[in-house]
Each structure stands twice: as C-alpha cells, then as structure tokens.
Design a protein around this motif. Structure first.
Motif, PDB file in Angstrom:
ATOM      1  N   THR A   1       0.814  -1.213   0.000  1.00  0.00           N
ATOM      2  CA  THR A   1       0.000   0.000   0.000  1.00  0.00           C
ATOM      3  C   THR A   1       0.851   1.267   0.000  1.00  0.00           C
ATOM      4  O   THR A   1       0.334   2.349  -0.258  1.00  0.00           O
TER       5      THR A   1
ATOM      6  N   ASN B   1      -9.131   4.603  -1.382  1.00  0.00           N
ATOM      7  CA  ASN B   1      -9.975   3.427  -1.160  1.00  0.00           C
ATOM      8  C   ASN B   1      -9.128   2.171  -0.995  1.00  0.00           C
ATOM      9  O   ASN B   1      -9.422   1.317  -0.148  1.00  0.00           O
ATOM     10  N   ILE B   2      -8.074   2.045  -1.794  1.00  0.00           N
ATOM     11  CA  ILE B   2      -7.155   0.907  -1.674  1.00  0.00           C
ATOM     12  C   ILE B   2      -6.536   0.898  -0.278  1.00  0.00           C
ATOM     13  O   ILE B   2      -6.481  -0.143   0.382  1.00  0.00           O
TER      14      ILE B   2
ATOM     15  N   ALA C   1      -7.721   2.318   2.451  1.00  0.00           N
ATOM     16  CA  ALA C   1      -8.755   2.076   3.467  1.00  0.00           C
ATOM     17  C   ALA C   1      -9.070   0.586   3.567  1.00  0.00           C
ATOM     18  O   ALA C   1      -9.205   0.043   4.673  1.00  0.00           O
ATOM     19  N   LYS C   2      -9.157  -0.083   2.435  1.00  0.00           N
ATOM     20  CA  LYS C   2      -9.482  -1.513   2.446  1.00  0.00           C
ATOM     21  C   LYS C   2      -8.304  -2.331   2.963  1.00  0.00           C
ATOM     22  O   LYS C   2      -8.481  -3.232   3.782  1.00  0.00           O
ATOM     23  N   ALA C   3      -7.119  -2.052   2.460  1.00  0.00           N
ATOM     24  CA  ALA C   3      -5.941  -2.869   2.811  1.00  0.00           C
ATOM     25  C   ALA C   3      -5.445  -2.623   4.223  1.00  0.00           C
ATOM     26  O   ALA C   3      -5.058  -3.553   4.920  1.00  0.00           O
ATOM     27  N   GLU C   4      -5.431  -1.386   4.643  1.00  0.00           N
ATOM     28  CA  GLU C   4      -4.845  -1.048   5.950  1.00  0.00           C
ATOM     29  C   GLU C   4      -5.861  -0.976   7.079  1.00  0.00           C
ATOM     30  O   GLU C   4      -5.556  -1.290   8.215  1.00  0.00           O
TER      31      GLU C   4
ATOM     32  N   GLY D   1      -9.225  -2.170   6.694  1.00  0.00           N
ATOM     33  CA  GLY D   1     -10.271  -3.177   6.558  1.00  0.00           C
ATOM     34  C   GLY D   1     -11.653  -2.620   6.272  1.00  0.00           C
ATOM     35  O   GLY D   1     -12.654  -3.254   6.561  1.00  0.00           O
ATOM     36  N   LEU D   2     -11.704  -1.436   5.733  1.00  0.00           N
ATOM     37  CA  LEU D   2     -13.004  -0.796   5.451  1.00  0.00           C
ATOM     38  C   LEU D   2     -13.563  -1.227   4.108  1.00  0.00           C
ATOM     39  O   LEU D   2     -12.943  -1.536   3.198  1.00  0.00           O
TER      40      LEU D   2
END
Length: 135
Positions: free
Chosen positions: A42, A126-127, A129-132, A134-135
C-alpha cells in the motif's frame, strides 16, 4: 513587501518542505523493501497520493510567487519538451518575467491532472482504506 515575509505563504512553503521530506523518506522505505525482495504494498498508493498532491501544492506556490508576471501561455520561455506544434512564439522572443514565472501557469495547469492519472487519488485512498483499515 516580499512574499516570503507573508506568514501565510511562509507557512505553506514550510509545510511543503516538510511534506517533501516525508515523501523522500517514504520513497527510501519502498526502495529498501524492494531491494530486499519485498513488495511496496500500500506504500505505492501513499506515494502516488503524496507525490501528486505535493506537486500540485508546489505549482500553486509557484503561481503565487510568479504573481502577475505569469501569463497563461508562454511555452517559448523555456521550450519544455521542445517546440510546441501550431504555436508561433513572438518574433522577439518576449515573455513576461523570468522563465520560471512564464512557465508557472503551464506547470500549474499540467499538474492538475496528477491526482487523476495513474489511478485517481480517491481510488488510491480506497485501496489504502481496504488494505490497511479493513473498510
């Protein structure tokens, strides 16, 4: 007075300097990870966001520093990338201000696209938020 004596401009300039240092450190961390056979993960998204936003900030500061000597279109002042097709510079080569002032608007407008190309900054966020997170 001098622009550097304006507290608001000086604060923005100092902030840009700090962000430049942060970007440099992050780049070194990514290079070290890759050199050791790792993947940037990330951090590549963070690099993209930080670098494009910093570049835009720097061109904004340049425009402000160039002031009224910056004109909207004077590519002949420095010929960045060579001659411009279908553009005839003035016969006498005149441009307002120093070359950096003359091309400040060109750099400013060109860098507006930085937050869009190579994956918009919103997508990069967004990447992250999802990767770091978990959103």
């Amino acid at each position: 007075g001098r622009l550097i004596d304006d507290p608001a401009f000086s604060r923005r300039l100092a902030d840009a300097r700090i962000r430049t240092d942060v970007l440099e450190i992050l780049e070194y961390q990514v290079l070290a990870a890759v050199a050791e056979g790792g993947h940037p993960g990330t951090a590549s998204s963070m690099l993209k966001i930080l670098s494009t936003e910093l570049s835009q900030t720097l061109t904004e500061l340049s425009m402000e520093a160039a002031g009224p000597l910056a004109r909207a279109y004077q590519p002949h002042a420095t010929f960045p990338g060579g001659p411009v097709a279908e553009y005839e510079p003035p016969a006498d080569g005149y441009h307002s201000g120093a070359p950096w002032q003359a091309v400040a608007p060109l750099r400013y407008f060109n860098d507006r696209a930085g937050s869009i190309y190579a994956g918009s900054n919103e997508i990069q966020r967004n990447i992250l938020a999802k990767a770091e997170l978990g959103l």
